[in-house]
Enzyme design. Structure first.
Site, short mmCIF file in Angstrom:
data_model
loop_
_atom_site.label_atom_id
_atom_site.label_comp_id
_atom_site.label_asym_id
_atom_site.label_seq_id
_atom_site.Cartn_x
_atom_site.Cartn_y
_atom_site.Cartn_z
N HIS A 161 0.99 -1.23 -0.14
CA HIS A 161 -0.04 0.13 0.03
C HIS A 161 1.01 1.16 -0.06
O HIS A 161 0.31 2.42 0.63
CB HIS A 161 -1.06 -0.01 1.10
CG HIS A 161 -1.98 -1.09 1.34
ND1 HIS A 161 -3.08 -1.23 0.28
CD2 HIS A 161 -1.88 -2.26 1.91
CE1 HIS A 161 -3.68 -2.08 0.72
NE2 HIS A 161 -2.98 -2.86 1.49
N ASN B 64 -10.40 -3.02 1.65
CA ASN B 64 -9.92 -3.07 0.27
C ASN B 64 -11.14 -2.80 -0.66
O ASN B 64 -12.43 -2.71 0.03
CB ASN B 64 -9.23 -4.43 -0.04
CG ASN B 64 -7.78 -4.58 0.25
OD1 ASN B 64 -7.18 -3.72 0.30
ND2 ASN B 64 -7.66 -5.94 0.55
N TYR C 132 -0.26 -4.31 11.51
CA TYR C 132 -0.17 -2.85 11.05
C TYR C 132 0.39 -2.02 12.09
O TYR C 132 1.23 -1.30 11.88
CB TYR C 132 -1.47 -2.51 10.94
CG TYR C 132 -2.14 -3.12 9.46
CD1 TYR C 132 -2.12 -4.45 9.00
CD2 TYR C 132 -2.58 -2.17 8.62
CE1 TYR C 132 -2.33 -4.60 7.67
CE2 TYR C 132 -3.03 -2.41 7.14
CZ TYR C 132 -3.06 -3.79 6.96
OH TYR C 132 -3.09 -4.11 5.63
#
Length: 488
Positions: free
Chosen positions: A59, A132, A342
């Site tokens: 990303h 997404n 993350y």
């Protein structure tokens, strides 16, 4: 060192211990959450997050905008989340779109999933919904994520993305067949960021004031309508204007044409999960709408561009573990891995105090923690105590969890995901193929064949085709013929 030294003998951890199972992470029972004791999973994810600096590993290529989320339906019987508590309530948001595999300087108009990462600045702190533009994903267990992304990135010898690597992994991972069908269909290359849907993708927990649990899936349906590019159109646009999607988003907001999405949720009572025909926590599956019809939740509008791309887009961070009271995780093994990965990526890439940056800190409340020091610490806590409990009036625990506990049973170990009555890796890919028009199927076959025909080994190509044949006999037959025509 010769290349053979890396491939001979058993797979091991970084410290040399042999790996027993590299396909399934350890859980508390077959359907339970992932265990911290699974050091292989943590080692792989932590190592993966630190492979490149300073851009995101995945990303990296992104664009963002601020906006407003407005509640349009009463869902208080399902969740006690305050920002969803009443019709008409508004919450400031920040949404970052992104491609997945490309680097920071890559083009926008490419065949790749799009990240749809949304931050709600709620009065109970920030809630991040990191999804997404597809409702499913390639794999169902986070332990396979570093391996998957390595196939999408540059080969360590050639320095290019290699069709052999991509299709070798997908062929050996049949659960990817559903998402690959999405990716190589018409929606694989959106015309703009405004003309695509977004999805939470994972299953999440909602909890109401009475403590009742519901499983939910989020859908963001574009109000601009779906528009896509063909492969030929995308090839031209990517060369002419690599920044096409970012430019379109920025300029539309500057013109006052604010893009919006109708937000929907599918809601499953917790008791339904055990006997549902598909594993409701499997990221490679959808819940068919005839089983759980989506209901409208609200409206998302983007109406303000960031002033500085680096400060507000590149330094923005999103983590699935940023929950608020009334919302929590599910036993989805991909989600469980992302809860760690993350936050760990952001701590490494941006710094331990990334949450203090304006785009990341809460806007509707104040963060009150005992974390201190580290890079970029701004001294905001002054002389206040940095421990709890204390008798100096510092912040204290509430005694009420953000979400309800999930019952687990069984022994710890490397469990594959529980299989439900209609679970297999191909059924939903076949259903998706059969939903397509003849013209859509033709484009899907052409897109897949064009890529598979680049594979150098016949066994890799045939194994990949066989997964599509298992999804639908005609699907596989047409694909095989198209690949053979190109290879000849």
């Amino acid at each position: 060192m010769s290349a053979g030294n890396d491939t001979a003998g058993p797979l091991t951890t970084e410290s040399g211990a042999p790996v027993a199972d590299n396909q399934n992470s350890q859980t508390a029972g077959a359907g339970g959450p992932v265990l911290v004791q699974d050091q292989l999973l943590l080692e792989k994810l932590a190592h993966f997050n630190r492979e490149r600096i300073p851009e995101r590993i995945v990303h990296a290529r992104g664009a963002g905008a601020y906006g407003t989320f407005t509640v349009t339906a009463d869902v208080s019987r399902y969740t006690r989340a305050k920002f969803l508590s009443e019709v008409g309530k508004e919450t400031e948001t920040f949404l970052r779109f992104s491609t997945v595999a490309g680097n920071l300087g890559s083009a926008d108009a490419v065949r790749d999933p799009r990240g749809f990462a949304l931050k709600f600045y709620t009065e109970d702190g920030n809630y991040d919904l990191v999804g997404n533009n597809t409702p499913v994903f390639f794999i169902k267990d986070a332990i396979k994520f570093p391996d998957f992304i390595h196939t999408q990135k540059r080969d360590p010898y050639t320095g290019s993305q290699e069709a052999d690597n991509v299709w070798d992994f997908w062929g050996l991972s049949p659960e990817s067949t559903h998402q690959v069908t999405w990716l190589f269909g018409d929606r694989g290359i959106p015309a703009t960021l405004r003309h695509m849907n977004g999805y939470g993708s994972h299953t999440f927990q909602w909890t109401n004031e009475a403590g009742e649990v519901f499983w939910v899936k989020y859908h963001f349906k574009t109000d601009q309508g779906i528009k896509n590019l063909t492969q030929d159109e995308a090839d031209v646009l990517a060369g002419q204007d690599p920044d096409s999607h970012q430019r379109d988003l920025r300029e539309s907001i500057e013109r006052g044409e604010y893009p919006s999405w109708t937000v929907q949720v599918q809601i499953m009572p917790a008791a339904d999960a055990a006997t549902y025909r598909f594993n409701p926590f499997d990221l490679t599956k959808v819940w068919p709408h005839e089983d759980y019809p989506p209901i409208e939740l609200g409206k998302l509008e983007l109406n303000r561009n960031p002033e500085n791309i680096f400060a507000e887009v590149e330094q923005s961070i999103f983590s699935p573990h940023h929950f608020v009271p009334g919302i929590g995780p599910s036993p989805d093994k991909m989600l469980q891995g992302r809860l760690f990965a993350y936050g760990d990526a952001h701590r490494y890439r941006v710094g331990i105090n990334a949450d203090h940056l304006p785009v990341n800190r809460p806007h509707a409340t104040e963060a009150r923690s005992h974390g201190r020091d580290g890079l970029m610490y701004d001294g905001r806590h002054g002389r206040t105590k940095n421990y709890e409990p204390n008798s100096f009036g510092g912040p204290t625990e509430t005694g009420r969890a953000l979400w309800e506990p999930t019952e687990v049973s069984g022994v710890t170990g490397d469990h594959s995901a529980p299989s439900h009555a209609e679970d297999n890796d191909h059924v939903q890919a076949g259903n998706l193929y059969r939903l397509m028009s003849e013209a859509e199927q033709e484009r899907l076959i052409a897109n897949l064949a064009g890529f598979i025909s680049q594979v150098s080994r016949e066994d890799i190509a045939q194994r990949a085709i066989e997964n599509f044949r298992k999804a639908d006999e005609e699907y596989g037959k047409r694909l095989e013929a198209a690949v053979q025509a190109l290879r000849s």
